[in-house]
Design a protein around this motif. Structure first.
Motif, PDB file in Angstrom:
ATOM      1  N   MET A  51      20.492   5.168  -9.939  1.00 54.95           N
ATOM      2  CA  MET A  51      19.336   4.756  -9.124  1.00 54.95           C
ATOM      3  C   MET A  51      18.056   5.338  -9.742  1.00 54.95           C
ATOM      4  SD  MET A  51      18.672   5.439  -5.040  1.00 54.95           S
ATOM      5  CE  MET A  51      20.182   4.606  -4.563  1.00 54.95           C
ATOM      6  N   ASP A  52      17.018   4.483  -9.969  1.00 53.16           N
ATOM      7  CA  ASP A  52      15.808   5.009 -10.583  1.00 53.16           C
ATOM      8  C   ASP A  52      15.043   5.868  -9.584  1.00 53.16           C
ATOM      9  OD1 ASP A  52      14.370   3.296  -8.914  1.00 53.16           O
ATOM     10  OD2 ASP A  52      13.991   1.820 -10.466  1.00 53.16           O
ATOM     11  N   GLU A  53      14.096   6.670 -10.114  1.00 54.33           N
ATOM     12  CA  GLU A  53      13.440   7.694  -9.305  1.00 54.33           C
ATOM     13  C   GLU A  53      12.664   7.122  -8.116  1.00 54.33           C
ATOM     14  OE1 GLU A  53      10.879  11.773 -10.037  1.00 54.33           O
ATOM     15  OE2 GLU A  53      11.562  10.568 -11.717  1.00 54.33           O
ATOM     16  N   PRO A  54      11.814   6.080  -8.305  1.00 50.34           N
ATOM     17  CA  PRO A  54      11.103   5.539  -7.137  1.00 50.34           C
ATOM     18  C   PRO A  54      12.050   5.020  -6.050  1.00 50.34           C
ATOM     19  CG  PRO A  54      10.080   4.776  -9.159  1.00 50.34           C
ATOM     20  CD  PRO A  54      11.360   5.443  -9.557  1.00 50.34           C
ATOM     21  N   LEU A  55      13.149   4.389  -6.466  1.00 48.82           N
ATOM     22  CA  LEU A  55      14.096   3.878  -5.480  1.00 48.82           C
ATOM     23  C   LEU A  55      14.768   5.023  -4.729  1.00 48.82           C
ATOM     24  CD1 LEU A  55      15.361   1.389  -4.254  1.00 48.82           C
ATOM     25  CD2 LEU A  55      17.081   1.409  -6.062  1.00 48.82           C
ATOM     26  N   LEU A  56      15.099   6.106  -5.443  1.00 51.03           N
ATOM     27  CA  LEU A  56      15.704   7.269  -4.803  1.00 51.03           C
ATOM     28  C   LEU A  56      14.734   7.891  -3.806  1.00 51.03           C
ATOM     29  CD1 LEU A  56      17.984   9.324  -4.546  1.00 51.03           C
ATOM     30  CD2 LEU A  56      16.997  10.546  -6.498  1.00 51.03           C
ATOM     31  N   ARG A  57      13.473   7.990  -4.205  1.00 52.19           N
ATOM     32  CA  ARG A  57      12.460   8.553  -3.304  1.00 52.19           C
ATOM     33  C   ARG A  57      12.287   7.679  -2.070  1.00 52.19           C
ATOM     34  NH1 ARG A  57       8.187  10.039  -8.138  1.00 52.19           N
ATOM     35  NH2 ARG A  57       9.072  12.068  -8.673  1.00 52.19           N
ATOM     36  N   ARG A  58      12.307   6.362  -2.265  1.00 47.54           N
ATOM     37  CA  ARG A  58      12.194   5.455  -1.118  1.00 47.54           C
ATOM     38  C   ARG A  58      13.383   5.634  -0.175  1.00 47.54           C
ATOM     39  NH1 ARG A  58       9.360   0.424  -0.274  1.00 47.54           N
ATOM     40  NH2 ARG A  58       8.588   0.422  -2.420  1.00 47.54           N
ATOM     41  N   GLU A  59      14.574   5.822  -0.736  1.00 46.12           N
ATOM     42  CA  GLU A  59      15.761   6.047   0.090  1.00 46.12           C
ATOM     43  C   GLU A  59      15.635   7.352   0.868  1.00 46.12           C
ATOM     44  OE1 GLU A  59      18.526   4.157   0.665  1.00 46.12           O
ATOM     45  OE2 GLU A  59      17.422   2.568  -0.361  1.00 46.12           O
ATOM     46  N   ASN A  60      15.088   8.392   0.231  1.00 43.94           N
ATOM     47  CA  ASN A  60      14.892   9.673   0.915  1.00 43.94           C
ATOM     48  C   ASN A  60      13.875   9.547   2.051  1.00 43.94           C
ATOM     49  OD1 ASN A  60      16.700  10.940  -0.778  1.00 43.94           O
ATOM     50  ND2 ASN A  60      15.134  11.711  -2.181  1.00 43.94           N
ATOM     51  N   LEU A  61      12.836   8.741   1.817  1.00 44.01           N
ATOM     52  CA  LEU A  61      11.845   8.502   2.867  1.00 44.01           C
ATOM     53  C   LEU A  61      12.478   7.761   4.037  1.00 44.01           C
ATOM     54  CD1 LEU A  61       8.966   8.467   4.000  1.00 44.01           C
ATOM     55  CD2 LEU A  61       8.538   6.412   2.627  1.00 44.01           C
ATOM     56  N   LEU A  62      13.256   6.726   3.744  1.00 48.47           N
ATOM     57  CA  LEU A  62      13.921   5.966   4.808  1.00 48.47           C
ATOM     58  C   LEU A  62      14.865   6.856   5.607  1.00 48.47           C
ATOM     59  CD1 LEU A  62      14.698   2.601   2.963  1.00 48.47           C
ATOM     60  CD2 LEU A  62      13.033   2.978   4.804  1.00 48.47           C
ATOM     61  N   ALA A  63      15.521   7.808   4.939  1.00 47.39           N
ATOM     62  CA  ALA A  63      16.418   8.728   5.637  1.00 47.39           C
ATOM     63  C   ALA A  63      15.639   9.586   6.629  1.00 47.39           C
ATOM     64  CB  ALA A  63      17.157   9.608   4.637  1.00 47.39           C
ATOM     65  N   ALA A  64      14.460  10.053   6.224  1.00 45.08           N
ATOM     66  CA  ALA A  64      13.630  10.857   7.127  1.00 45.08           C
ATOM     67  C   ALA A  64      13.151  10.027   8.315  1.00 45.08           C
ATOM     68  CB  ALA A  64      12.433  11.434   6.369  1.00 45.08           C
ATOM     69  N   ILE A  65      12.791   8.775   8.049  1.00 48.97           N
ATOM     70  CA  ILE A  65      12.334   7.891   9.127  1.00 48.97           C
ATOM     71  C   ILE A  65      13.459   7.631  10.121  1.00 48.97           C
ATOM     72  CG2 ILE A  65      11.565   5.537   9.635  1.00 48.97           C
ATOM     73  CD1 ILE A  65       9.990   5.661   6.960  1.00 48.97           C
ATOM     74  N   LYS A  66      14.661   7.362   9.601  1.00 52.73           N
ATOM     75  CA  LYS A  66      15.808   7.089  10.479  1.00 52.73           C
ATOM     76  C   LYS A  66      16.204   8.305  11.304  1.00 52.73           C
ATOM     77  CE  LYS A  66      17.822   3.453   7.573  1.00 52.73           C
ATOM     78  NZ  LYS A  66      18.947   3.100   6.672  1.00 52.73           N
ATOM     79  N   ALA A  67      15.840   9.509  10.837  1.00 50.36           N
ATOM     80  CA  ALA A  67      16.217  10.745  11.533  1.00 50.36           C
ATOM     81  C   ALA A  67      15.320  11.056  12.730  1.00 50.36           C
ATOM     82  CB  ALA A  67      16.191  11.914  10.554  1.00 50.36           C
ATOM     83  N   ILE A  68      14.241  10.285  12.916  1.00 48.88           N
ATOM     84  CA  ILE A  68      13.318  10.570  14.032  1.00 48.88           C
ATOM     85  C   ILE A  68      14.002  10.236  15.360  1.00 48.88           C
ATOM     86  CG2 ILE A  68      11.099  10.015  15.089  1.00 48.88           C
ATOM     87  CD1 ILE A  68      10.107   9.259  12.270  1.00 48.88           C
ATOM     88  N   PRO A  69      14.177  11.232  16.249  1.00 46.77           N
ATOM     89  CA  PRO A  69      14.834  10.954  17.528  1.00 46.77           C
ATOM     90  C   PRO A  69      13.916  10.166  18.463  1.00 46.77           C
ATOM     91  CG  PRO A  69      14.796  13.315  17.012  1.00 46.77           C
ATOM     92  CD  PRO A  69      13.820  12.641  16.105  1.00 46.77           C
TER      93      PRO A  69
END
Length: 358
Positions: free
Chosen positions: A1-19
């Protein structure tokens, strides 16, 4: 996975974690407030703040004694266009002032029992200090009148720096956040972001920033118009807007807001620049909106309309326009007051006071 895509996935993970906001806890807080020895609703916004804090944290009396003002710092290439009353080098000088405890936000933070956390996410000059959080995503942005301010990779890096900073502080026990920033030229970037995301014209979003003249104000509007024309940011893509006409410190604050919300931490939003970051955060992650508290109405021209766009009702009107997090940290005192009333006031039953009639 290229770096921008990995960073986008990490951002989406943080967004999904919002209760989700805890409506049941907020309702319990309102019920308790109505039982206190006062007419219902007579403490106004203090009562609603207590309910909002309960809904954010899931606790009736959350412990918010550990608090931090996160000051994100970055430079802007658009300063080449003469849009500020101060030279770009002031960014570096003021960051050192923060780190040495001499800025307005330091004084107000000490009074509120808050830590000032200064993060270099995009200052154009080398910076070294024992107290600095050094996470440079870019050495100053490019001039947005000539092309995108940042690449998508740089934008995501700055955004994730904010998320990670919030998570690191929360892991240390910080439970209450305020947004702060430093970056000569960042009211220009903020105005461009707001225009791009809302459709408001630069005439409605561009203000005097550090105190420019009438001639400077007209030039600043023209610069924002040109940046929007050259870059054609996609209104429906907040990351596209942020990368093309934003700033590293604005991206960092966007991440702080998302990161704090993902840990159920209230975050007090400062002035125009911070609220522009809040708008980006809200468009990226609508679930973070209930965790935001509007602090004050800045004198910056576009701020009232931006607050309305977000549905934030600010607590203070003090004719301030300094930034740094100064308005936000002042509101810590009001949050303390709201929680003290909830925890220390007698109820009608405990005080033996007759309640009002229905």
């Amino acid at each position: 996975m290229d770096e921008p895509l990995l960073r986008r996935e990490n951002l989406l993970a943080a967004i999904k974690a919002i209760p989700s906001f805890d409506e049941a806890a907020a309702a319990r807080a309102r019920l308790h407030s109505d039982r206190l020895t006062k007419p219902p609703g007579s403490l106004g916004k203090l009562e609603e703040m207590a309910a909002q804090l309960a809904g954010m944290t899931g606790e009736l009396w959350p412990d918010l004694s550990r608090r931090a003002v996160v000051v994100m710092a970055g430079d802007h290439g658009v300063c080449e266009e003469g849009i500020s009353a101060f030279p770009q080098g002031v960014t570096l000088q003021m960051v050192l002032n923060f780190l040495n405890g001499g800025a307005a936000v330091n004084v107000l933070a000490r009074a509120a029992g808050a830590e000032v956390v200064c993060v270099d996410v995009g200052v154009a000059s080398p910076l070294a200090h024992a107290g600095l959080v050094s996470r440079k995503a870019v050495w100053g942005t490019a001039n947005m009148t000539k092309g995108p301010a940042m690449s998508l990779a740089e934008t995501l890096s700055a955004l994730l720096t904010g998320v990670e900073t919030a998570h690191e502080l929360a892991n240390k026990g910080v439970a209450l956040f305020a947004t702060g920033e430093m970056g000569i030229g960042n009211t220009t970037a903020s105005a461009a972001i707001v225009s791009a995301l809302t459709g408001l014209s630069p005439e409605d979003t561009v203000g005097r920033g550090t105190g420019i003249s009438d001639e400077g104000l007209l030039r600043k509007r023209t610069v924002v118009e040109k940046a929007l024309e050259v870059n054609s940011p996609d209104r429906n893509d907040p990351l596209d807007v942020l990368s093309k006409v934003g700033g590293a410190e604005i991206a960092g604050l966007t991440g702080v807001i998302i990161g704090a919300a993902s840990r159920r931490c209230p975050i007090v939003i400062d002035g125009y620049i911070s609220t522009a970051a809040a708008l980006v955060a809200a468009r990226l992650a609508p679930a973070c909106m209930p965790y935001m508290i509007g602090s004050h109405v800045s004198q910056e021209h576009g701020h009232p309309a931006l607050l309305r766009e977000l549905g934030l009702s600010p607590l203070l009107t003090l004719d301030m326009r300094l930034g740094e997090g100064t308005g936000a940290v002042l509101c810590f005192h009001l949050l303390d007051a709201a929680l003290a009333l909830m925890g220390q006031m007698a109820t009608f039953d405990s005080a033996g006071v007759s309640g009002g009639k229905e």
